[in-house]
Design an enzyme around this catalytic site. Sequence first.
Site, mmCIF file in Angstrom:
data_model
loop_
_atom_site.group_PDB
_atom_site.id
_atom_site.type_symbol
_atom_site.label_atom_id
_atom_site.label_comp_id
_atom_site.label_asym_id
_atom_site.label_seq_id
_atom_site.Cartn_x
_atom_site.Cartn_y
_atom_site.Cartn_z
ATOM 1 C CB SER A 45 -0.954 0.011 1.195
ATOM 2 O OG SER A 45 -0.247 -0.070 2.423
ATOM 3 C CG HIS A 137 -8.079 -7.029 10.248
ATOM 4 N ND1 HIS A 137 -7.436 -5.827 10.111
ATOM 5 C CD2 HIS A 137 -8.368 -7.437 8.989
ATOM 6 C CE1 HIS A 137 -7.335 -5.517 8.832
ATOM 7 N NE2 HIS A 137 -7.896 -6.476 8.127
ATOM 8 C CG HIS A 162 -7.741 -3.159 2.759
ATOM 9 N ND1 HIS A 162 -6.788 -4.135 2.930
ATOM 10 C CD2 HIS A 162 -8.312 -3.406 1.547
ATOM 11 C CE1 HIS A 162 -6.768 -4.926 1.885
ATOM 12 N NE2 HIS A 162 -7.684 -4.522 1.026
#
Length: 203
Positions: A45, A137, A162
Amino acid sequence: MHLPLDIDSVKGFLDPAEGRALHDAALAAAVRGPVLEIGAYCGKSAVYLGTACRTAGSVLYSVDHHRGSEENQPGWEYHDAELWDHAAGAMDTLPFLRATLRRAGLEETVIPIVGRSAAVARFWTTPLAMLFIDGGHTLEAALEDYRAWAPHVIRGGTLAIHDVFPDPADGGRPPFEVYTRALASDLFEEVLGVKSLRILKRL
């Protein structure tokens, strides 16, 4: 969009269509100030965002503790043994990020910040033209990233998230929870969705 290296040679989980959308969003935002990403991994990224920042004459701050997210640890689905530092007894993706930035010619544009997101954010004062959240996450980690960094996004700035999966069968829920909270705050509105990437504008 012309990337300065073969992006497929960089380890990471960002889809090329998502990468292009990130690049375009950063190119538009970076003329107004710096961009910051949470979760660098090996730099995929950072190449998309950093290339846009270089074109716009801006910089990308890349925040990561470089010990890997929960799913990157031994025994988990996305563990990569090549990233394991035996001396430290832990993941270490920092050398891979540095190699990616060197190969891409982005060492003067992308500024790695090694540390946990919340610790870095605690004394952060620089307004951000764009924020990209792609860190831990777990629900705790994802919400912590959003709460710590979203207030730094300027009006008219960009928030990108994302791994947003509305269907739990497709992936973990925490990034989706962050996305829905951002919309419910009335501070952000969605402008684009590309696969699991959501791009929002700060009102």
